[in-house]
Design a protein around this motif. Structure first.
Motif, PDB file in Angstrom:
ATOM      1  N   ILE A  79      -2.632   9.975  -7.509  1.00 38.91           N
ATOM      2  CA  ILE A  79      -3.752   9.601  -7.853  1.00 38.91           C
ATOM      3  C   ILE A  79      -3.838   8.082  -7.768  1.00 38.91           C
ATOM      4  O   ILE A  79      -2.963   7.495  -8.077  1.00 38.91           O
ATOM      5  CB  ILE A  79      -4.238   9.359  -9.479  1.00 38.91           C
ATOM      6  CG1 ILE A  79      -3.790  11.011 -10.189  1.00 38.91           C
ATOM      7  CG2 ILE A  79      -5.707   9.578 -10.062  1.00 38.91           C
ATOM      8  CD1 ILE A  79      -4.202  11.248 -11.940  1.00 38.91           C
ATOM      9  N   LEU A  80      -4.640   7.747  -6.571  1.00 39.25           N
ATOM     10  CA  LEU A  80      -5.557   6.464  -6.115  1.00 39.25           C
ATOM     11  C   LEU A  80      -6.420   6.307  -6.678  1.00 39.25           C
ATOM     12  O   LEU A  80      -7.526   7.079  -5.733  1.00 39.25           O
ATOM     13  CB  LEU A  80      -5.138   6.514  -4.679  1.00 39.25           C
ATOM     14  CG  LEU A  80      -3.483   7.279  -3.797  1.00 39.25           C
ATOM     15  CD1 LEU A  80      -3.903   7.186  -2.720  1.00 39.25           C
ATOM     16  CD2 LEU A  80      -2.388   5.874  -4.362  1.00 39.25           C
ATOM     17  N   ASP A  81      -6.562   5.668  -7.422  1.00 36.58           N
ATOM     18  CA  ASP A  81      -8.148   5.277  -8.143  1.00 36.58           C
ATOM     19  C   ASP A  81      -8.528   4.210  -7.335  1.00 36.58           C
ATOM     20  O   ASP A  81      -8.370   3.028  -7.947  1.00 36.58           O
ATOM     21  CB  ASP A  81      -8.232   5.257  -9.668  1.00 36.58           C
ATOM     22  CG  ASP A  81      -9.580   4.990 -10.240  1.00 36.58           C
ATOM     23  OD1 ASP A  81     -10.243   5.382  -9.771  1.00 36.58           O
ATOM     24  OD2 ASP A  81      -8.987   4.775 -11.391  1.00 36.58           O
ATOM     25  N   ASP A  82      -9.414   3.852  -6.727  1.00 37.56           N
ATOM     26  CA  ASP A  82     -10.312   2.943  -5.739  1.00 37.56           C
ATOM     27  C   ASP A  82      -8.916   2.169  -4.997  1.00 37.56           C
ATOM     28  O   ASP A  82      -9.692   0.721  -5.904  1.00 37.56           O
ATOM     29  CB  ASP A  82     -11.168   2.776  -6.383  1.00 37.56           C
ATOM     30  CG  ASP A  82     -12.196   2.160  -5.534  1.00 37.56           C
ATOM     31  OD1 ASP A  82     -12.015   2.581  -4.373  1.00 37.56           O
ATOM     32  OD2 ASP A  82     -13.651   0.839  -5.984  1.00 37.56           O
ATOM     33  N   SER A  83      -7.292   2.339  -5.216  1.00 34.85           N
ATOM     34  CA  SER A  83      -6.918   1.549  -4.855  1.00 34.85           C
ATOM     35  C   SER A  83      -6.788   0.938  -3.155  1.00 34.85           C
ATOM     36  O   SER A  83      -5.500   0.848  -2.832  1.00 34.85           O
ATOM     37  CB  SER A  83      -5.145   2.216  -5.473  1.00 34.85           C
ATOM     38  OG  SER A  83      -5.302   3.277  -4.884  1.00 34.85           O
ATOM     39  N   THR A  84      -7.322   1.784  -2.232  1.00 37.65           N
ATOM     40  CA  THR A  84      -7.212   1.124  -1.396  1.00 37.65           C
ATOM     41  C   THR A  84      -9.041   0.763  -0.961  1.00 37.65           C
ATOM     42  O   THR A  84      -8.810  -0.045   0.560  1.00 37.65           O
ATOM     43  CB  THR A  84      -7.122   2.333   0.411  1.00 37.65           C
ATOM     44  OG1 THR A  84      -8.143   3.461  -0.337  1.00 37.65           O
ATOM     45  CG2 THR A  84      -5.555   2.806  -0.455  1.00 37.65           C
ATOM     46  N   SER A  85      -9.271  -0.046  -1.701  1.00 30.39           N
ATOM     47  CA  SER A  85     -11.000  -0.657  -1.273  1.00 30.39           C
ATOM     48  C   SER A  85     -10.479  -1.472  -0.443  1.00 30.39           C
ATOM     49  O   SER A  85     -11.747  -2.162  -0.454  1.00 30.39           O
ATOM     50  CB  SER A  85     -11.227  -1.112  -2.638  1.00 30.39           C
ATOM     51  OG  SER A  85     -10.805  -1.637  -3.901  1.00 30.39           O
ATOM     52  N   ALA A  86      -9.704  -2.994  -1.379  1.00 29.93           N
ATOM     53  CA  ALA A  86      -9.065  -3.638  -0.486  1.00 29.93           C
ATOM     54  C   ALA A  86      -8.057  -3.690   0.660  1.00 29.93           C
ATOM     55  O   ALA A  86      -8.290  -5.292   1.675  1.00 29.93           O
ATOM     56  CB  ALA A  86      -8.755  -5.019  -1.085  1.00 29.93           C
ATOM     57  N   VAL A  87      -8.449  -2.811   1.093  1.00 29.28           N
ATOM     58  CA  VAL A  87      -7.297  -2.959   2.232  1.00 29.28           C
ATOM     59  C   VAL A  87      -8.291  -2.202   3.558  1.00 29.28           C
ATOM     60  O   VAL A  87      -9.523  -1.333   3.815  1.00 29.28           O
ATOM     61  CB  VAL A  87      -6.357  -0.667   1.881  1.00 29.28           C
ATOM     62  CG1 VAL A  87      -5.781  -1.113   3.111  1.00 29.28           C
ATOM     63  CG2 VAL A  87      -5.499  -1.502   1.753  1.00 29.28           C
TER      64      VAL A  87
END
Length: 578
Positions: free
Chosen positions: A492-500
């Motif tokens: 589960i990726l919870d908005d975990s690439t927003s800073a990428v």
């Protein structure tokens, strides 16, 4: 409550018993010396019997050394016992908190838990040390002194029968009034801790917005609120000192006045009066110690209740009696799920029905507050549903052993956390036995290997507290790599690439598709581009499933998805033209 807290003494129990025994020896000898002194005055000094004086003086000298040794030993053993008790209690409390769900932590608040683990336990440690030393010494000294006073002169000693109960009544009233105030004090400590914690966590924002003065005022107000209640409580407790002194100095005056008259009348000897005054001072000292003990006990009782409150709190998440210990596959099913946070009467999720096949990639999108994070947090049982069922591998998540479930569901939260230590240490949170080759493979999948290798120490590079020496995007990629090392059935990726950046984001999605085909992947994102290639996309709106489908299907049928797409794509094009 005391029995539960006392369980934490454990291996230090022998020290806790030895200390009062040594205190008893010290106190008995200390109260016997005035009796010997009265004999020395009456039978040695006044008659001029030098041999008698030397004999009693020798006994008194030996007794003094034995008493000194007993007092020193009692101090050492009480210190060791109290420090060990605090160590065990801190461990027990911390260990109990580890089983808390997110809801349980929310119930107490992080700042309150920190105060209980630090200030409250320190208060109890001090009270425990005082209990096995001072609290043992004071009653024994009181009993021995009054007993010896009756041995010397029973008529004059009757004054203690009146004075001691008067002081006991006064102390009881004071403690009854002061105790509730200390509970308020520690509640306000919780608030101060929260203010300080928020300031330190958001120090960059505080500096950026020049809000240091505002934060100073918040901290000053929190401190002032503590001072207000604490000073009031202390003023009440300090009333015991004048009450005690008034009664005891009255006792001394009585002894001096009537004792002098009896000496003149010949019904009492000088040594007897001297010893009675010494015992009166011993009683005064013992009551002074008792008053300090009561003060500390009053303070620590509030702390003990706060700690016991946590120790007796039953987590909302518990293992079943016969838990399932194997997760068959990454299938996920939401069956008429409703959920509301504790003390919140509004449903954050309403009648959620969703079936996800093993190995599927599911995108989850929706406006802020639509329930995206809440939805995925139900899968590893960070919260439990209020109604309905969440199944993983065709089994209700509440039937699983919690550790087994969470080992098979790897989650990268919105708030990415790295711990002090090397990059390799942080990655091995996913698998403490992972080899260097496995670390590199996971980092490559998360598109983190290139920037790690460019660092001076590579995977041995030290991460500062909170990951402050890496960028937001780097931190996100490290936490994704850490999650992959668990080799979960569900990621589960919870908005975990927003800073990428979008290019790196697309490389991560591509790597997942090619290298992890059997792993079920749930991707929460704000950007359409992050979920556009998913097998299906779930659109959430106000805690309900608005629509489910592929990107193309949703573009044709769902106005909410269309609005999100148009606002991002057209907004980006407009920005590019400008």
């Amino acid at each position: 409550m005391l029995k539960r807290l006392g369980h934490s003494v454990r291996e230090f129990k022998k020290y806790a018993w030895i200390s009062p025994v040594l205190v008893a020896i010290e106190t008995f000898i200390e109260t016997f010396i005035p009796y010997l002194m009265s004999k020395m005055i009456d039978n040695g000094i006044i008659p001029g019997n030098l041999g008698y004086i030397e004999k009693l003086g020798g006994f008194m000298l030996i007794g003094t050394f034995v008493s000194l040794a007993g007092g020193a030993g009692a101090s050492w053993y009480s210190s060791k016992a109290s420090a060990g008790f605090a160590k065990n209690l801190r461990h027990d409390l911390y260990h109990h908190i580890q089983d808390f769900s997110f809801e349980d932590v929310d119930h107490f608040s992080t700042s309150s838990i920190v105060v209980r683990l630090t200030t409250d336990i320190m208060n109890i440690q001090q009270a425990f040390q005082m209990l096995i030393r001072a609290a043992a010494r004071a009653p024994l000294m009181l009993i021995f002194s009054i007993t010896m006073a009756f041995t010397v002169d029973s008529e004059m000693a009757m004054v203690f029968v009146v004075s001691v109960p008067l002081m006991a009544i006064g102390l009881t009233i004071i403690i009854a009034i002061g105790r509730p105030l200390f509970r308020k004090v520690y509640q306000r400590y919780d608030w101060l801790n929260r203010v300080v914690r928020e300031n330190l966590r958001g120090i960059r924002v505080v500096k950026t917005y020049n809000r240091a003065e505002t934060e100073d005022k918040k901290a000053a107000n929190a401190s002032a609120r503590i001072y207000e209640v604490f000073s009031k409580a202390e003023r009440i407790l300090q009333l015991n000192s004048p009450i005690m002194q008034f009664v005891m100095y009255g006792t001394l005056l009585f002894l001096a006045w009537f004792g002098a008259k009896r000496i003149v009348a010949g019904s009492m000897q000088t040594g007897q009066l001297v010893s009675l005054i010494a015992y009166a001072m011993s009683v005064l000292m013992s009551l002074n110690i008792l008053s300090n003990v009561f003060n500390q006990m009053t303070i620590s009782l509030a702390s003990a209740q706060r700690i016991d409150e946590v120790l007796t709190y039953k987590s909302t998440l518990t293992n079943p009696k016969e838990p399932v210990t194997t997760v068959k596959n990454g299938a996920i099913e939401f069956d008429h799920v409703n959920f509301a946070y504790a003390d919140d009467h509004v449903n954050r999720l309403t009648d959620i029905n969703l079936h996800i096949k093993p190995g599927e990639t599911i995108g989850i999108i929706g406006e802020t507050g639509s329930g995206k994070s809440t939805l995925v947090q139900l899968i590893p049982r960070l919260y439990d549903v209020n109604q309905g069922t969440v199944r993983v591998g065709n089994c209700d998540v509440r039937d699983y052993d919690i550790r087994t479930l969470r080992d098979n569901v790897s989650m990268v939260l919105q708030q990415n956390v790295l711990f002090s230590g090397s990059i390799a240490d942080n990655l091995r949170w996913g698998d403490e036995h992972a080899t260097n080759a496995q670390l590199i493979k996971a980092a490559k999948l998360a598109q983190a290997d290139d920037f790690i290798q460019s660092l001076p120490d590579g995977y041995d590079t030290y991460i500062e507290q909170g990951g402050s020496n890496v960028s937001g995007g780097q931190k996100q990629r490290l936490t994704i790599a850490r999650a992959l090392l668990k080799k979960p059935k569900i990621l589960i990726l919870d908005d975990s690439t927003s800073a990428v950046d979008t290019h790196t984001d697309s490389l991560i999605q591509e790597a997942f598709h090619d290298e992890l085909p059997d792993m079920t992947k749930l991707i929460i994102a704000q950007r359409i581009s992050s979920v556009q290639g998913a097998d299906r996309i779930v659109v959430l709106n106000d805690g309900k499933i608005e629509a489910v489908g592929t990107h193309d299907e949703l573009m044709e049928s769902d106005p909410v998805y269309q609005d999100i797409y148009n606002s991002q794509i057209k907004g980006g094009e407009s920005h590019a033209k400008n």
